[in-house]
Motif scaffolding. Structure first.
Motif, mmCIF file in Angstrom:
data_model
loop_
_atom_site.group_PDB
_atom_site.id
_atom_site.type_symbol
_atom_site.label_atom_id
_atom_site.label_comp_id
_atom_site.label_asym_id
_atom_site.label_seq_id
_atom_site.Cartn_x
_atom_site.Cartn_y
_atom_site.Cartn_z
ATOM 1 N N LEU A 71 0.860 -1.280 -0.153
ATOM 2 C CA LEU A 71 0.053 -0.129 -0.010
ATOM 3 C C LEU A 71 0.761 1.217 0.095
ATOM 4 C CD1 LEU A 71 -2.180 -0.977 3.003
ATOM 5 C CD2 LEU A 71 -2.961 -1.042 0.572
ATOM 6 N N THR A 72 0.290 2.396 -0.590
ATOM 7 C CA THR A 72 0.988 3.647 -0.390
ATOM 8 C C THR A 72 0.704 4.262 1.003
ATOM 9 O OG1 THR A 72 -0.984 4.819 -1.334
ATOM 10 C CG2 THR A 72 0.715 4.048 -3.060
ATOM 11 N N GLU A 73 1.100 5.172 1.375
ATOM 12 C CA GLU A 73 0.683 5.661 2.680
ATOM 13 C C GLU A 73 -0.803 6.215 2.617
ATOM 14 O OE1 GLU A 73 1.841 9.184 5.759
ATOM 15 O OE2 GLU A 73 3.406 8.914 4.375
ATOM 16 N N GLN A 74 -1.369 6.720 1.438
ATOM 17 C CA GLN A 74 -2.486 7.211 1.318
ATOM 18 C C GLN A 74 -3.556 6.372 1.476
ATOM 19 O OE1 GLN A 74 0.111 8.287 -0.541
ATOM 20 N NE2 GLN A 74 0.249 10.327 0.588
ATOM 21 N N GLU A 75 -3.047 5.014 0.723
ATOM 22 C CA GLU A 75 -4.175 3.628 0.776
ATOM 23 C C GLU A 75 -4.186 3.108 2.290
ATOM 24 O OE1 GLU A 75 -3.249 2.197 -3.818
ATOM 25 O OE2 GLU A 75 -1.828 1.695 -2.135
ATOM 26 N N SER A 76 -2.949 3.025 2.621
ATOM 27 C CA SER A 76 -3.035 2.466 4.064
ATOM 28 C C SER A 76 -3.816 3.190 5.072
ATOM 29 C CB SER A 76 -1.457 2.481 4.728
ATOM 30 O OG SER A 76 -1.290 2.286 5.951
ATOM 31 N N GLN A 77 -3.859 4.765 4.962
ATOM 32 C CA GLN A 77 -4.653 5.477 5.931
ATOM 33 C C GLN A 77 -6.096 5.265 5.580
ATOM 34 O OE1 GLN A 77 -2.462 9.198 5.542
ATOM 35 N NE2 GLN A 77 -1.359 8.767 7.371
ATOM 36 N N LYS A 78 -6.476 5.175 4.212
ATOM 37 C CA LYS A 78 -7.800 5.122 3.736
ATOM 38 C C LYS A 78 -8.398 3.668 4.262
ATOM 39 C CE LYS A 78 -10.705 5.081 -0.476
ATOM 40 N NZ LYS A 78 -11.014 3.783 -1.213
ATOM 41 N N LEU A 79 -7.609 2.652 4.149
ATOM 42 C CA LEU A 79 -8.077 1.433 4.668
ATOM 43 C C LEU A 79 -8.347 1.276 5.988
ATOM 44 C CD1 LEU A 79 -8.573 -1.617 3.851
ATOM 45 C CD2 LEU A 79 -6.152 -2.118 4.440
ATOM 46 N N ILE A 80 -7.764 1.882 6.886
ATOM 47 C CA ILE A 80 -7.937 2.210 8.222
ATOM 48 C C ILE A 80 -9.009 2.917 8.589
ATOM 49 C CG2 ILE A 80 -6.970 3.171 10.574
ATOM 50 C CD1 ILE A 80 -4.173 2.265 9.271
ATOM 51 N N ALA A 81 -9.116 4.166 7.952
ATOM 52 C CA ALA A 81 -10.311 4.897 8.077
ATOM 53 C C ALA A 81 -11.656 4.165 7.823
ATOM 54 C CB ALA A 81 -10.382 6.295 7.274
ATOM 55 N N GLU A 82 -11.597 3.225 6.534
ATOM 56 C CA GLU A 82 -12.840 2.523 6.346
ATOM 57 C C GLU A 82 -13.174 1.693 7.428
ATOM 58 O OE1 GLU A 82 -11.528 0.891 2.674
ATOM 59 O OE2 GLU A 82 -11.778 2.699 1.584
ATOM 60 N N HIS A 83 -12.365 1.192 8.181
ATOM 61 C CA HIS A 83 -12.496 -0.048 9.325
ATOM 62 C C HIS A 83 -12.456 0.673 10.549
ATOM 63 C CE1 HIS A 83 -12.739 -3.150 6.142
ATOM 64 N NE2 HIS A 83 -11.725 -2.727 5.649
ATOM 65 N N GLN A 84 -12.117 1.814 10.754
ATOM 66 C CA GLN A 84 -12.091 2.650 12.001
ATOM 67 C C GLN A 84 -13.388 2.188 13.058
ATOM 68 O OE1 GLN A 84 -10.026 3.749 13.765
ATOM 69 N NE2 GLN A 84 -10.974 5.157 15.386
ATOM 70 N N LYS A 85 -14.695 2.137 12.457
ATOM 71 C CA LYS A 85 -15.690 1.845 13.486
ATOM 72 C C LYS A 85 -15.541 0.422 14.116
ATOM 73 C CE LYS A 85 -20.359 0.498 13.006
ATOM 74 N NZ LYS A 85 -20.878 -0.483 12.673
ATOM 75 N N GLN A 93 -2.803 5.459 18.008
ATOM 76 C CA GLN A 93 -2.641 4.048 17.008
ATOM 77 C C GLN A 93 -2.776 4.384 15.357
ATOM 78 O OE1 GLN A 93 -5.880 2.388 19.544
ATOM 79 N NE2 GLN A 93 -4.518 0.664 19.754
ATOM 80 N N MET A 94 -3.613 5.367 15.235
ATOM 81 C CA MET A 94 -3.686 5.753 13.764
ATOM 82 C C MET A 94 -2.549 6.095 13.361
ATOM 83 S SD MET A 94 -7.356 5.643 12.989
ATOM 84 C CE MET A 94 -7.693 7.310 11.908
ATOM 85 N N LYS A 95 -1.676 6.933 14.123
ATOM 86 C CA LYS A 95 -0.319 7.321 13.680
ATOM 87 C C LYS A 95 0.555 5.959 13.558
ATOM 88 C CE LYS A 95 2.778 11.050 15.020
ATOM 89 N NZ LYS A 95 3.297 11.624 16.003
ATOM 90 N N ARG A 96 0.522 5.352 14.331
ATOM 91 C CA ARG A 96 1.284 3.896 14.596
ATOM 92 C C ARG A 96 1.108 3.252 13.190
ATOM 93 N NH1 ARG A 96 1.500 -0.945 18.732
ATOM 94 N NH2 ARG A 96 2.994 -1.982 17.757
ATOM 95 N N TRP A 97 -0.290 2.780 12.833
ATOM 96 C CA TRP A 97 -0.436 2.075 11.700
ATOM 97 C C TRP A 97 -0.641 2.649 10.404
ATOM 98 C CZ3 TRP A 97 1.031 -2.087 13.453
ATOM 99 C CH2 TRP A 97 0.917 -2.634 14.939
ATOM 100 N N GLY A 98 -1.042 4.015 10.375
ATOM 101 C CA GLY A 98 -1.406 4.559 9.143
ATOM 102 C C GLY A 98 -0.134 4.691 8.497
ATOM 103 N N GLY A 99 0.105 4.449 7.252
ATOM 104 C CA GLY A 99 1.246 4.533 6.373
ATOM 105 C C GLY A 99 2.131 3.325 6.293
#
Length: 141
Positions: A71-85, A93-99
């Motif tokens: 994944l690119t950094e943006q794709e990684s952050q988008k995937l996390i955002a989509e599953h944040q619920k 943790q967002m900072k740790r795993w995002g990117g």
């Protein structure tokens, strides 16, 4: 397959799982390291908090797994955002795993607390937060 999984005590991950606020766990890295490609639906996760007491406190079954491609950094952050619920990540943790280039998202079910017990880590030299133990009885003290 049984896995021993360390959860972030400071971010109250186990508490959030037990309360039902969180139903998914995440792992990620720059490369394909554990548990990428090594955990499957039906596997059993045994949870320890990284608070230093080393006690397994809960157990859950993996309902589903998503292993990302690179994944690119943006794709990684988008995937996390989509599953944040379901992930219920804190800003830290967002900072740790995002990117991270490779992410593993695991949805869990049948979570329950167990009488706390310790494990023998002597076969696992590295201080990783994910230990594929095969059978939990082989490491239970």
């Amino acid at each position: 397959m049984d896995h021993v999984v360390y959860l972030d005590a400071k971010e109250k991950e186990l508490e959030k799982l037990l309360s039902g606020e969180k139903s998914m766990i995440i792992r990620g890295a720059a490369g394909r390291k554990l548990p990428h490609g090594r955990v499957y639906a039906g596997d059993v996760l045994w949870f320890i908090e990284n608070s230093g007491d080393g006690l397994v406190r809960a157990c859950a079954t993996v309902k589903g797994v998503f292993n990302s491609e690179k994944l690119t950094e943006q794709e990684s952050q988008k995937l996390i955002a989509e599953h944040q619920k379901n992930l219920c990540l804190t800003p830290n943790q967002m900072k740790r795993w995002g990117g991270k280039r490779y992410l593993v998202l695991m949805e869990i079910e049948k979570l329950y607390e167990v009488a706390p017990f310790s494990i023998d880590r002597s076969e696992y030299g590295n201080m990783d937060d994910w230990l594929p133990v095969g059978d939990i009885e082989s490491v239970r003290k």
